[in-house]
Design a protein around this motif. Structure first.
Motif: not given
Length: 777
Positions: A164-168, A176-177, A200-201
């Motif tokens: 929810i917070q990082t959207n990765g 996610p990177k 990252t990502g």
């Protein structure tokens, strides 16, 4: 007098009718040659209305007298595959303009039974036969949790999870990177606001506005050879063309900011057009709902596209996307409120990202129906971050400083050739000229800033690819190709084969299998880590690599329904790990100040099954259920044991439901109610060495037993309601979109509470409501 009165009544009736109806229009062209298709049959339908038209010599069509609402459009022409487009929205304030491309059929129509609905969610790229999905901009607006953001919409798909917070975006247990973002065929930097700060990502919300974005392809494995530098998946994005007939404006005002958009013709005689969108936000109205250390946040973004067709049998497109972010955090004034290390810190962050390109499509009028695509693009991204921390005096001292600036010049040349009805080929060259200015400094135990990375230079990345599709017979397609890569910095040369097979045994079912070898650059800063002597110790770090093997089963038991099952296996290798086996880059979220020498001995394996059951929007109701079960492991080398990865939550599922209500006698108003519930298995984590951490006053993990503990599973709810009013020449829309409706407290980090001298599991309930009003005219 009676005649005049009757004429006046008739005239008023006509004017009223014209003001309340609109048209669907556009062009029909050949997908390969982009040449117009004359005399194609076009039909639009609703539950109560059916209308049609035939394209003219320029491929143009227009269907007039249509009531506002949702339409299904069907296109057919002899020698081409029938095409069905659904969920075409027609508003009262303007017509809807479409640019439709048909695929030439390789076989006689008598041999084929057409079932367009079966591939309703198939990717736009005909080479993406497995593990791909069309991501609709309309769905990003409609789905709960989409928040007008394609990245957040993707989290509702099978095999995909996101914070929810990082959207990765984590695809099938990968970090996610490892996801690549593409815009108009060019790899772009992470388009999230506040990108890569915590993960990252990841980031906050993307700069991708639904006002200008076209439908996109979302690929989750075994990508065809036209894609490179992606290990987990590809977000293949593009911007739509602006209107060519009349200008249109959009204004949206909401709790998280304002959104302005305009589109229209540049020259009515040459069919050139523009589309532009600008967004600005301070998040001031929802500041109280953000994490305590979020501080002051401002962000803005701009996107545009200019299209100039018929330039010497070709088309020129000029596009751009940019964002600018500022955030500030200050230490707490009251010493009694400084519980965590963040409460002692002052931090300033400034970021920007920009991507722009000029693309020239040249159409050859020959038997091969060749298209030459040439593009020159420029991308840049920069992060400027400084952190200061209060000492015991209390006086601020420099804790760290980050300057991470990277720019790229891209050259793309691709030739699409159709040698016969049964064979098409895509061959191209990509050249990426890389420039970097990276400075990373971190304080030592004495409080002095120590230089970890200081590098200013250039490098190059070269790619050559060739990808073909062979239509063996009406039921079997074979897609094969290869990608050659050379990275000048570490002198690494790679050959990556890709192949897939798709079979359509009957009109309701399709089967597929795909294999690919993939690789991806790690963040450049890790290649320039220096030892105490100032020597670059990771300059020869190899690219991370993975084998993908995927099967695909799609079954449409009835019209408007789809069942899709995808089992998969991925083997990752040449993954960077630290010499002391403390860290594998499979689990890397973000460590700006890593000082270790890295080895390419790490491995990983991902095994799982993704399930999707979907009812497309029909009779104003839609539903989608997705479920994934998987196991993701890593090890530091071939002799070490296997461990859970950070992203091995083992299972995850989503249920999306939505209903639209048409209101009023003529259905001029509509109310859409949408809900999504997500259930995600508990993420593994590495236990904390509590005594050691309290002694050293910083969190120390038990890296000898990585990810052996697990958080509980979580339920997350999202909700969206849209109310639309269609008026002549203007459309109003009121929306309420809520992320994390139930207030789930998401794990953020382990922290030391300096007041109680205890280690706490720090969680934040990030609830983002956006109440907005939008007007289009």
């Amino acid at each position: 007098m009676k005649t005049v009165l009757a004429s006046l009544i008739i005239l008023l009736s006509i004017l009223k009718l014209e003001s309340q109806t609109q048209s669907i229009k556009g062009t029909i062209t050949d997908l390969q040659s982009r040449q117009p298709i004359s005399f194609a049959n076009i039909q639009v339908t609703t539950e109560t209305q059916t209308s049609g038209a035939v394209s003219d010599q320029e491929g143009y069509f227009e269907i007039e007298g249509l009531e506002p609402g949702r339409y299904t459009l069907m296109v057919s022409y002899v020698g081409y595959q029938d095409l069905t487009l659904s969920d075409i929205i027609l508003h009262a304030h303007s017509s809807t303009e479409l640019h439709i491309e048909l695929v030439e059929s390789a076989f006689n129509l008598e041999q084929i039974t057409v079932k367009p609905e079966l591939n309703k969610k198939a990717a736009k790229n005909e080479l993406a036969a497995v593990s791909s999905r069309l991501l609709s901009v309309e769905e990003a607006n409609r789905y709960a949790g989409g928040f007008d953001d394609p990245a957040r919409l993707a989290a509702s798909f099978a095999g995909v999870s996101s914070s929810i917070q990082t959207n990765g975006i984590s695809i099938r247990g990968n970090a996610p990177k490892y996801l690549q973002w593409k815009m108009e065929g060019i790899e772009i930097p992470n388009p999230n606001h506040f990108a890569d700060l915590s993960v990252t990502g990841g980031g906050g919300l993307t700069a991708l506005s639904s006002q200008v974005m076209d439908n996109a392809d979302f690929l989750t494995g075994a990508m065809p050879a036209v894609y490179d530098n992606a290990l987990s998946g590809v977000f293949d994005l593009g911007m739509r063309r602006g209107r060519t007939d009349t200008k249109e404006y959009h204004l949206q005002i909401g709790l998280i900011g304002i959104d302005l958009a305009s589109e229209g013709p540049l020259s009515s005689q040459k069919n050139s057009s523009y589309i532009v969108n600008y967004r600005y936000s301070t998040l001031g109205l929802v500041q109280s709902l953000l994490p305590a250390e979020a501080g002051t946040i401002n962000y803005q973004d701009l996107s545009f596209k200019f299209t100039f067709p018929s330039v010497k049998k070709g088309t020129i497109e000029f596009w751009g996307l940019g964002l600018y972010d500022i955030s500030q955090q200050v230490p707490k004034d009251d010493p009694l409120q400084r519980k965590y290390i963040q409460d002692f810190q002052k931090q300033n962050v400034s970021q920007y990202m920009g991507s722009t390109g000029i693309k020239y499509l040249l159409y050859f009028d020959n038997k091969l129906k060749q298209v030459l695509r040439t593009q020159v693009a420029f991308t840049t991204a920069n992060t400027d971050l400084s952190t200061a921390e209060l000492n015991q005096d209390p006086i601020l001292f420099d804790k760290n400083k980050i300057i991470n600036g990277q720019s790229n010049e891209h050259i793309l040349i691709e030739l699409n050739t159709k040698t016969s009805e049964k064979h098409s080929n895509y061959t191209g060259v990509r050249v990426r000229l890389m420039q970097y200015n990276i400075g990373l400094n971190d304080a030592d135990e004495q409080g002095n800033l120590v230089e970890i990375v200081s590098e200013n230079g250039t490098s190059e990345l070269f790619n050559f690819y060739s990808n073909s599709i062979f239509r063996v017979n009406p039921k079997i397609n074979i897609i094969g190709g290869f990608n050659l890569r050379y990275f000048h910095l570490n002198k690494e040369f790679l050959t990556e084969p890709r192949v897939s097979l798709s079979v359509n045994p009957n009109e309701k079912m399709s089967l597929g299998v795909g294999y690919g070898l993939h690789s991806r650059l790690e963040p450049l800063s890790y290649y320039f880590i220096k030892n105490n002597n100032g020597t670059l110790i990771n300059r020869n770090l190899s690219l991370s690599k993975a084998h993908h093997l995927i099967a695909n089963i799609r079954w449409s038991p009835a019209e408007h329904y789809l069942l899709k099952v995808e089992p998969y296996y991925q083997f990752l290798f040449d993954i960077p790990v630290t010499e002391d086996h403390r860290l594998s880059f499979i689990n890397l979220e973000n460590d700006w100040f890593l000082k270790d020498q890295l080895l390419n001995s790490g491995q990983g394996r991902n095994l799982g099954l993704d399930l999707t059951c979907e009812r497309y929007l029909h009779k104003n109701i839609y539903a989608m259920f997705t479920f994934s079960i998987f196991d993701t492991k890593f090890r530091y080398d071939k002799n070490s044991p296997w461990f859970n990865t950070r992203y091995n939550s083992n299972f995850g599922g989503n249920l999306l439901l939505g209903k639209e209500f048409n209101i009023g006698r003529q259905h001029r108003r509509s109310l859409g109610v949408n809900y999504r519930i997500a259930y995600q298995g508990g993420s593994p984590y590495t236990p904390v060495l509590e005594e050691t951490s309290l002694e050293q006053q910083e969190i120390i993990f038990d890296n000898a037993h990585p990810f052996t503990s697990r958080f509980p599973a979580a339920w997350v709810h999202h909700f969206t309601v849209n109310y639309v009013v269609n008026r002549p020449k203007i459309t109003h829309q009121w929306s309420l979109k809520i992320l994390n409706l139930g207030g789930y407290r998401e794990f953020e980090s382990f922290r030391i509470n300096f007041i109680s001298n205890q280690i706490e599991e720090y969680r934040e309930a990030l609830v983002i409501p956006n109440l907005s009003y939008k007007v289009s005219f």
